[in-house]
Structures are given as structure tokens and as C-alpha cells.
Design a protein around this motif. Structure first.
Motif, short mmCIF file in Angstrom:
data_model
loop_
_atom_site.label_atom_id
_atom_site.label_comp_id
_atom_site.label_asym_id
_atom_site.label_seq_id
_atom_site.Cartn_x
_atom_site.Cartn_y
_atom_site.Cartn_z
N ALA A 120 -4.15 0.86 -6.29
CA ALA A 120 -4.86 0.28 -7.43
C ALA A 120 -4.46 -1.15 -7.75
O ALA A 120 -5.32 -1.97 -8.10
CB ALA A 120 -4.68 1.18 -8.66
N PRO A 121 -3.18 -1.55 -7.67
CA PRO A 121 -2.86 -2.94 -7.97
C PRO A 121 -3.56 -3.95 -7.06
O PRO A 121 -3.93 -5.04 -7.53
CB PRO A 121 -1.33 -3.00 -7.78
CG PRO A 121 -0.88 -1.61 -8.07
CD PRO A 121 -1.96 -0.73 -7.51
N THR A 122 -3.76 -3.60 -5.80
CA THR A 122 -4.48 -4.51 -4.91
C THR A 122 -5.92 -4.66 -5.36
O THR A 122 -6.47 -5.76 -5.39
CB THR A 122 -4.44 -3.99 -3.46
OG1 THR A 122 -3.10 -3.67 -3.10
CG2 THR A 122 -4.97 -5.04 -2.49
N VAL A 123 -6.54 -3.54 -5.71
CA VAL A 123 -7.92 -3.58 -6.20
C VAL A 123 -8.01 -4.43 -7.46
O VAL A 123 -8.92 -5.26 -7.61
CB VAL A 123 -8.43 -2.15 -6.47
CG1 VAL A 123 -9.80 -2.19 -7.14
CG2 VAL A 123 -8.51 -1.36 -5.17
N SER A 124 -7.07 -4.25 -8.38
CA SER A 124 -7.09 -5.01 -9.62
C SER A 124 -6.94 -6.50 -9.37
O SER A 124 -7.63 -7.33 -9.98
CB SER A 124 -5.97 -4.52 -10.56
OG SER A 124 -6.20 -3.19 -10.97
N ALA A 125 -6.03 -6.87 -8.46
CA ALA A 125 -5.80 -8.28 -8.18
C ALA A 125 -7.04 -8.94 -7.58
O ALA A 125 -7.47 -10.01 -8.02
CB ALA A 125 -4.60 -8.43 -7.23
#
Length: 266
Positions: free
Chosen positions: A222-227
Motif C-alpha cells: 500500500a505505501p507504494t500505491v499511495s506514493a
């Protein structure tokens, strides 16, 4: 609109208009909330929902009058849609044929245990209007087609297949629409703006057949998607406001493991 102007003048303080008052004006004068907020911005009255945006009334009005197509409404597309709704982009067209499945819960903005089995675009539409009822959201539960790109100013790539991305880029190139590309895998991602002049997607995926549709779904956190979705939303906003971006000439590579971001010539 004189009656609306008078109403807004009576209900505003410090150059701001509250949602409750904008809704009262819409109901009283048989207008949509978007029409009321548009007139408020023309009068240099900022809806409180946008008060913390670092934008002028003129810029906020430009966003309210803008139209964006989001192709693919899973991880990237759903998150971009939410950010654009909060920014105040007035029209969003969501295009995706799929429903939410359990494996979407780790990263997709509108995937919850209550939306499993529901169409991504319909769940997204309901959530976006709950966030910002002053915008219009169209939901198209189908694979993207050329008609989905017409009558929008910017197209956002939320797809997960190189083949489909190349197909989308070709449609955008023919229609002269900028395409805000984003892709994610594990801890890594990339963002760029494809235009008819730079042919970004072909340079990024030179060996992928345009008809490919059977690539395995990438694993991603999820952090990659958010970034990456945040960068896509920012680039979309800049395109709509006419703010220059280096990502029309370069693409941005992101490595969250190493906390590295690199601009690479397109």
C-alpha cells in the motif's frame, strides 16, 4: 444568478461559504451544488471545503470546471480519484470492468469487507460523492474504449498491464490528450506524462505487445500505491492549472526501499 449572488452575500463571512449554506442556496434556487460553488468562486468566495488548498479562487474555479478520465479504478486509480475529488476537480469519469475481490483489501482505496463483490466504479462513485457532493462522477463498468477518452482534458492511467497501457496511450495520442502514467510493483514505482510529442509509454514498454492482456498481476504494498498515486494526482492538478512539470520530459522512478527518487530522461 443575481438572486444567488445576493444569497451568497448574506451567508458568507470572511470570504468563505459553508457547505450547509451552499446546500441551502441550491435547494432554495433549484440549482445544483456545483452551480452554487461555481458562482461563489466567481465572486471570490471560497467554499470552506477548499479553504486549506493552496489555491486561489480562480485556480479552484478552473479545477471545478475540469474533466478527468480515470482508466482503471483499483489501487492507483481509486486513490487518484479520491485525491482529485478532495482537490475539487468537477468531473471524474471512472472506467473499470472489475468488482472488488479479497486480495484488493491490502491496497485499494475503496475496497472494504463491505464492498467485496461490488463494482469498483460504483463503490468509488458513492465514496467520492460522500467526500465531495459538489462534483459529478460518472461510473463506467466496462473495459476502456475510445469514447471514454473523449471530452476529458486529462487521462489518468490506473491500469496494471503494459499491453493495455500501450493501447490507452495510443488512443490518447490520437486524441491529443495527456496521459498521466503510473505503475507500481512491490516497493517500486514510476510516474510520467505521456503526450503526443514524447511517446513515453513506448519508451517505457518497448517489448510489450499492445494486445497483451494476460500478464500476472504485480505484487505491491500500500505505501507504494499511495506514493505513486499522490504523484499522479499532483501531476494531473498541474496539467489542469497549466503549471509546468519536468515529467513531460522525464519520468520519475521511485524506490521506497532505498528512499530514492530519480528523474530519468524520457
Amino acid at each position: 444568478m443575481n438572486a444567488l449572488g445576493d444569497f451568497l452575500g448574506q451567508k458568507t463571512s470572511d470570504g468563505h461559504i459553508a457547505l450547509i449554506d451552499a446546500r441551502a442556496a441550491a435547494a432554495s434556487l433549484h440549482l445544483s451544488l456545483a452551480e452554487v460553488e461555481e458562482q461563489a468562486l466567481l465572486l471570490d468566495l471560497m467554499p470552506i471545503r477548499y479553504l486549506r488548498n493552496c489555491l486561489s479562487c480562480a485556480q479552484q474555479l478552473r479545477l471545478l470546471r475540469s474533466r478527468v478520465g480515470i482508466i482503471g479504478c483499483g489501487g492507483l486509480g481509486g486513490s487518484v480519484a479520491e485525491l482529485l475529488a478532495r482537490l475539487g476537480v468537477g468531473y471524474l469519469r471512472l472506467v473499470d470492468p472489475d468488482v472488488f475481490e479479497e486480495h484488493n483489501l491490502n491496497r485499494q482505496r475503496f475496497a472494504t469487507v463491505n464492498t467485496l463483490g461490488q463494482a469498483k466504479v460504483e463503490s468509488g462513485r458513492a465514496a467520492l460523492l460522500a467526500i465531495n457532493p459538489g462534483i459529478r462522477v460518472d461510473a463506467v463498468q466496462a473495459p476502456f474504449a475510445e469514447n471514454d477518452i473523449r471530452a476529458v482534458e486529462v487521462v489518468v492511467d490506473g491500469l496494471d498491464s503494459a499491453g493495455r497501457r500501450l493501447q490507452l496511450a495510443e488512443i490518447c495520442r490520437r486524441q491529443g490528450s495527456p496521459l498521466v502514467h503510473g505503475a507500481v510493483r512491490e516497493w517500486y514505482g514510476q510516474v510520467g506524462i505521456a503526450t503526443p510529442e514524447n511517446d513515453l509509454l513506448t519508451s517505457l514498454y518497448p517489448l510489450s505487445p499492445k494486445t497483451s492482456d494476460d500478464e500476472p498481476a504485480p505484487k505491491v504494498i500500500a505505501p507504494t500505491v499511495s506514493a505513486i498515486s499522490s504523484l499522479q494526482a499532483a501531476e494531473t492538478c498541474k496539467l489542469l492549472l497549466g503549471i509546468p512539470s519536468p515529467l513531460t520530459d522525464h519520468w520519475l522512478s521511485c524506490n521506497l526501499l532505498a528512499s530514492e527518487y530519480e528523474h530519468i530522461p524520457g
